[in-house]
Scaffold this active site. Structure first.
Site, PDB file in Angstrom:
ATOM      1  N   THR A  89       0.756  -1.027  -0.012  1.00 44.77           N
ATOM      2  CA  THR A  89      -0.048   0.138  -0.055  1.00 44.77           C
ATOM      3  C   THR A  89       0.725   1.303   0.069  1.00 44.77           C
ATOM      4  O   THR A  89       0.422   2.346  -0.210  1.00 44.77           O
ATOM      5  CB  THR A  89      -0.883   0.252   1.373  1.00 44.77           C
ATOM      6  OG1 THR A  89      -0.073  -0.119   2.519  1.00 44.77           O
ATOM      7  CG2 THR A  89      -2.078  -1.020   1.182  1.00 44.77           C
ATOM      8  N   LEU A  96       9.260  -1.140  -0.293  1.00 43.93           N
ATOM      9  CA  LEU A  96       8.036  -1.198   0.683  1.00 43.93           C
ATOM     10  C   LEU A  96       7.941  -0.593   2.074  1.00 43.93           C
ATOM     11  O   LEU A  96       8.897  -1.299   2.662  1.00 43.93           O
ATOM     12  CB  LEU A  96       7.545  -2.728   0.521  1.00 43.93           C
ATOM     13  CG  LEU A  96       6.099  -3.214   1.322  1.00 43.93           C
ATOM     14  CD1 LEU A  96       4.925  -2.612   0.842  1.00 43.93           C
ATOM     15  CD2 LEU A  96       6.129  -4.501   1.211  1.00 43.93           C
ATOM     16  N   VAL A  97       7.012   0.193   2.075  1.00 36.44           N
ATOM     17  CA  VAL A  97       6.999   0.597   3.525  1.00 36.44           C
ATOM     18  C   VAL A  97       5.680   0.402   4.524  1.00 36.44           C
ATOM     19  O   VAL A  97       5.715   0.467   5.712  1.00 36.44           O
ATOM     20  CB  VAL A  97       7.338   2.275   3.760  1.00 36.44           C
ATOM     21  CG1 VAL A  97       8.870   2.665   3.466  1.00 36.44           C
ATOM     22  CG2 VAL A  97       6.424   3.051   3.134  1.00 36.44           C
ATOM     23  N   SER A  98       4.701  -0.172   3.666  1.00 32.39           N
ATOM     24  CA  SER A  98       3.427  -0.273   4.599  1.00 32.39           C
ATOM     25  C   SER A  98       2.578  -1.461   3.679  1.00 32.39           C
ATOM     26  O   SER A  98       2.666  -1.160   2.403  1.00 32.39           O
ATOM     27  CB  SER A  98       2.446   0.803   4.925  1.00 32.39           C
ATOM     28  OG  SER A  98       1.615   0.403   5.841  1.00 32.39           O
ATOM     29  N   SER A  99       2.109  -2.197   4.149  1.00 30.25           N
ATOM     30  CA  SER A  99       1.258  -3.088   3.281  1.00 30.25           C
ATOM     31  C   SER A  99       0.067  -3.595   4.246  1.00 30.25           C
ATOM     32  O   SER A  99      -0.082  -3.348   5.410  1.00 30.25           O
ATOM     33  CB  SER A  99       2.078  -4.398   2.832  1.00 30.25           C
ATOM     34  OG  SER A  99       2.272  -4.955   4.227  1.00 30.25           O
TER      35      SER A  99
END
Length: 327
Positions: A89, A96-99
């Site tokens: 996300t 990638l820092v948030s999922s």
């Protein structure tokens, strides 16, 4: 137009895709320990929490967006929102820092949290807000749920997503490792990011008998809080890979694996042992232990926090196999 305003065809698709996801999670056995969670997953629309997300393609990521002018793209976005997979996300410089976690893993973690009516729950890692919405729905009282994240843009987006879904738990911008003392005491703490050790603040902010469920290494450990300075528990059987807690200290250096047989280097359970024994065993010693003990499954390992000391162990907290965790 907000992404939560879907046309009739997409509303119908969302309902059928959500029902299919619930059937898939049901078949996986993820909430067997506490089937009450099925109703929460049936009720909370995941697509409201992922108005856009990124899909890996050759050479990087492609953004899928619920407000794309192209009808086919909007449909792909919606179907993807209800797939039983993690969704990227937030990216920063291609990283990638948030999922949004895989729904069946979320279901299993929520079931293992053993929430009961009236529990005050702290979530570390607000992410999209979807997990907080599931908790708020299950508890029937938004004020029992507190979720914290370090990044203001993540907490602001989570607040908006939650409001769109009709929930208003307390969303705090801050360092998850410090907990949220002004909302304590908590009966349950659940983390959706990986840590190298258990923050003392979480234990201090819990009532005696509280349960803490957190990723650690590549596993999930469930601790019971005895008092403000003491908690202990074992790992669950399942592997778990989460984005590390931001602000939780530097990333550990990779362990050199030269000289170890490939079947150990490639073995997920051996790598789990390496992560736990990083401060206490050389890789060769870890390998010898692993073979001697019959390649132990995750459930044989546990964590104890007592006062200033924190250690991982195999089979028995006071037994011969114990390794300090970073303070």
């Amino acid at each position: 137009m907000g992404a939560h305003v879907l046309d009739k065809d997409l509303e119908d698709l969302a309902a059928s895709a959500r029902a299919a996801l619930v059937r898939e999670i049901d078949a996986s056995g993820a909430w067997d320990a506490d089937p009450v969670w099925r109703e929460a997953f049936e009720a909370v629309p995941r697509h409201l929490f992922v108005p856009y997300y990124y899909v890996g393609v050759v050479g990087g990521y492609e953004r899928r967006w619920g407000e794309s002018p192209d009808a086919g793209t909007r449909e792909r976005w919606l179907r993807g929102a209800y797939a039983d997979t993690p969704l990227a996300t937030r990216l920063r410089d291609g990283e990638l820092v948030s999922s949004s976690s895989q729904p069946s893993l979320m279901a299993m973690m929520l079931a293992e949290l053993r929430v009961t009516d009236g529990d005050r729950v702290l979530e570390i890692g607000a992410g999209t807000g979807y997990n907080a919405a599931l908790l708020a729905h299950r508890l029937g009282d938004d004020d029992l749920v507190t979720t914290v994240d370090l990044e203001p843009e993540i907490t602001e987006a989570a607040r908006q997503h939650l409001a769109a879904a009709g929930h208003h738990p307390v969303v705090v911008t801050g360092d998850g490792a410090r907990g949220v003392p002004e909302r304590a005491p908590f009966d349950r703490v659940v983390a959706t990011c990986a840590l190298p050790s258990i923050p003392r603040a979480w234990i201090a902010q819990c009532r005696p008998g509280a349960r803490i469920l957190t990723p650690l290494g590549t596993g999930l450990v469930a601790l019971t809080v005895r008092d403000a300075g003491h908690a202990e528990g074992r790992f669950l059987h399942t592997p778990a890979y989460f984005v590390p807690l931001r602000g939780g200290g530097p990333e550990p250096e990779p362990v050199p694996l030269g000289g170890l047989p490939r079947r150990a280097r490639d073995n997920e359970l051996f790598r789990f042992l390496l992560a736990l024994t990083r401060g206490g065993l050389e890789p060769q010693e870890a390998y010898e232990l692993w073979e001697r003990e019959g390649q132990p499954q995750r459930e044989r390992y546990g964590i104890t926090v007592r006062g200033e000391h924190e250690w991982a162990w195999l089979d028995d907290p006071e037994g011969p196999y114990a390794w300090p965790l970073p303070a």
